[in-house]
Design a protein around this motif. Structure first.
Motif, PDB file in Angstrom:
ATOM      1  N   ILE A   7       4.787  -7.658  -2.355  1.00 22.01           N
ATOM      2  CA  ILE A   7       6.079  -7.209  -1.856  1.00 22.01           C
ATOM      3  C   ILE A   7       5.936  -6.851  -0.373  1.00 22.01           C
ATOM      4  O   ILE A   7       4.943  -6.204  -0.008  1.00 22.01           O
ATOM      5  N   PRO A   8       6.878  -7.285   0.515  1.00 20.23           N
ATOM      6  CA  PRO A   8       8.074  -8.048   0.168  1.00 20.23           C
ATOM      7  C   PRO A   8       7.781  -9.537   0.030  1.00 20.23           C
ATOM      8  O   PRO A   8       6.710  -9.987   0.412  1.00 20.23           O
ATOM      9  N   ALA A   9       8.737 -10.288  -0.474  1.00 23.67           N
ATOM     10  CA  ALA A   9       8.569 -11.738  -0.589  1.00 23.67           C
ATOM     11  C   ALA A   9       8.687 -12.409   0.767  1.00 23.67           C
ATOM     12  O   ALA A   9       8.092 -13.460   1.013  1.00 23.67           O
ATOM     13  N   LEU A  19       2.287  -4.515  11.356  1.00 27.28           N
ATOM     14  CA  LEU A  19       2.932  -4.650  10.061  1.00 27.28           C
ATOM     15  C   LEU A  19       1.912  -4.579   8.929  1.00 27.28           C
ATOM     16  O   LEU A  19       0.710  -4.771   9.134  1.00 27.28           O
ATOM     17  N   VAL A  20       2.437  -4.259   7.744  1.00 28.49           N
ATOM     18  CA  VAL A  20       1.613  -4.109   6.548  1.00 28.49           C
ATOM     19  C   VAL A  20       2.176  -4.977   5.428  1.00 28.49           C
ATOM     20  O   VAL A  20       3.372  -4.914   5.119  1.00 28.49           O
ATOM     21  N   LEU A  21       1.309  -5.762   4.832  1.00 26.70           N
ATOM     22  CA  LEU A  21       1.668  -6.551   3.660  1.00 26.70           C
ATOM     23  C   LEU A  21       0.989  -5.924   2.438  1.00 26.70           C
ATOM     24  O   LEU A  21      -0.160  -5.475   2.524  1.00 26.70           O
ATOM     25  N   ASN A  22       1.690  -5.927   1.329  1.00 28.73           N
ATOM     26  CA  ASN A  22       1.209  -5.235   0.135  1.00 28.73           C
ATOM     27  C   ASN A  22       0.851  -6.190  -0.993  1.00 28.73           C
ATOM     28  O   ASN A  22       1.508  -7.218  -1.189  1.00 28.73           O
ATOM     29  N   CYS A  23      -0.177  -5.814  -1.743  1.00 25.78           N
ATOM     30  CA  CYS A  23      -0.610  -6.567  -2.918  1.00 25.78           C
ATOM     31  C   CYS A  23      -0.944  -5.564  -4.009  1.00 25.78           C
ATOM     32  O   CYS A  23      -1.745  -4.642  -3.778  1.00 25.78           O
ATOM     33  N   LYS A  68      -8.892   0.431  -5.726  1.00 20.75           N
ATOM     34  CA  LYS A  68      -8.914  -0.064  -7.102  1.00 20.75           C
ATOM     35  C   LYS A  68      -8.212   0.875  -8.067  1.00 20.75           C
ATOM     36  O   LYS A  68      -7.530   0.425  -8.985  1.00 20.75           O
ATOM     37  N   SER A  69      -8.388   2.162  -7.868  1.00 28.89           N
ATOM     38  CA  SER A  69      -7.841   3.128  -8.815  1.00 28.89           C
ATOM     39  C   SER A  69      -6.325   3.055  -8.894  1.00 28.89           C
ATOM     40  O   SER A  69      -5.737   3.257  -9.957  1.00 28.89           O
ATOM     41  N   SER A  70      -5.691   2.756  -7.770  1.00 26.64           N
ATOM     42  CA  SER A  70      -4.234   2.644  -7.769  1.00 26.64           C
ATOM     43  C   SER A  70      -3.774   1.195  -7.902  1.00 26.64           C
ATOM     44  O   SER A  70      -2.573   0.927  -7.970  1.00 26.64           O
ATOM     45  N   GLY A  71      -4.712   0.258  -7.918  1.00 25.70           N
ATOM     46  CA  GLY A  71      -4.360  -1.151  -8.076  1.00 25.70           C
ATOM     47  C   GLY A  71      -3.625  -1.705  -6.875  1.00 25.70           C
ATOM     48  O   GLY A  71      -2.650  -2.454  -7.037  1.00 25.70           O
ATOM     49  N   ARG A  72      -4.091  -1.356  -5.666  1.00 26.93           N
ATOM     50  CA  ARG A  72      -3.380  -1.795  -4.487  1.00 26.93           C
ATOM     51  C   ARG A  72      -4.328  -2.258  -3.381  1.00 26.93           C
ATOM     52  O   ARG A  72      -5.429  -1.745  -3.216  1.00 26.93           O
ATOM     53  N   SER A  73      -3.849  -3.244  -2.631  1.00 27.38           N
ATOM     54  CA  SER A  73      -4.507  -3.673  -1.409  1.00 27.38           C
ATOM     55  C   SER A  73      -3.434  -3.873  -0.351  1.00 27.38           C
ATOM     56  O   SER A  73      -2.300  -4.255  -0.667  1.00 27.38           O
ATOM     57  N   THR A  74      -3.793  -3.587   0.896  1.00 25.38           N
ATOM     58  CA  THR A  74      -2.861  -3.836   1.989  1.00 25.38           C
ATOM     59  C   THR A  74      -3.549  -4.678   3.050  1.00 25.38           C
ATOM     60  O   THR A  74      -4.769  -4.569   3.257  1.00 25.38           O
ATOM     61  N   LEU A  75      -2.779  -5.531   3.680  1.00 22.73           N
ATOM     62  CA  LEU A  75      -3.239  -6.300   4.825  1.00 22.73           C
ATOM     63  C   LEU A  75      -2.453  -5.824   6.026  1.00 22.73           C
ATOM     64  O   LEU A  75      -1.229  -5.944   6.069  1.00 22.73           O
TER      65      LEU A  75
END
Lengths: 112, 115
Positions: A7-9, A19-23, A68-75
């Motif tokens: 998100i976002p698409a 900017l930050v991209l989320n996974c 990992k604990s929150s299940g998130r990665s950001t670029l």
């Protein structure tokens, strides 16, 4: 079953903006996480690979983090340029297998 | 190094026809895989291989066969093409390296249309 969401698409920003991209992923038992760039009509180019034991990786203006604990990665992309316009995909490698699950990607457009 | 090569780049088939998508890599990678990419679906893993003679199924294996007789080649066979197999197909290779992890390298893709 591992599910990966981005998100976002789509995202449109002016040149120079940070900017930050989320996974996000549903199963924290991952082997690694990889960020790719895809230009229209082209294959995928690896940007950054984060091992499950790492918290972040950096390459030039790019920084990827992993929680990992929150299940998130950001670029994080610093000082964006029109040449950064592409689709960015994240892929999660599953522990114990060679299976990789991809997100659907974020289509980025950087306006000059 | 040529990296990962795929042939053909474009292909149009009629329903029921068979064909083989070719994939080759010259990096001596033990791991190779096939993905399909559809609009709004991202990339989905079809089959993968961790070495010559070893293959396994991914998320969407139905309608596709693979074999791995050499380290370099990993062809994908469509036995009886269906319109639902219209997609862009990507081949990837990589190595499992405890120090460097397993970065994947992708080919340029094959755009397949089944009429």
């Amino acid at each position: 079953k591992q599910e990966v969401t981005q998100i976002p698409a789509a995202l449109s920003v002016p040149e120079g903006e940070n900017l930050v991209l989320n996974c996000s992923f549903t199963d924290s038992a991952i082997y690694n996480l990889q960020w790719f760039r895809q230009d229209p009509g082209k294959g995928l180019t690896s940007l950054l690979l984060i091992q499950s034991s790492q918290r972040e990786q950096t390459s030039g203006r790019l920084n990827a983090s992993l929680d990992k604990s929150s299940g998130r990665s950001t670029l994080y992309i610093a000082a964006s340029q029109p040449g950064d316009s592409a689709t960015y995909l994240c892929a999660v490698g599953t522990s114990g297998t060679y299976k990789y699950i991809f997100g659907t990607g974020t289509r980025l457009k950087v306006l000059a | 190094n040529a990296g990962v090569t795929q042939t053909p780049k474009f292909q149009v088939l009629k329903t029921g026809q068979s064909m083989t998508l070719q994939c080759a890599q010259d990096m001596n990678h033990e791991y190779m895989s096939w993905y399909r990419q559809d609009p709004g679906m991202g990339l989905r893993l079809i089959h993968y291989s961790v070495g010559a003679g070893i293959t396994d199924q991914g998320e969407v294996p139905n309608g596709y066969n693979v074999s791995r007789s050499t380290t370099e080649d990993f062809p994908l066979r469509l036995l009886s093409a269906a319109p639902s197999q219209t997609s862009v197909y990507f081949c990837a290779s990589g190595r499992r390296d405890r120090g460097l992890g397993d970065t994947q390298y992708f080919g340029p893709g094959t755009r397949l249309t089944v009429l």
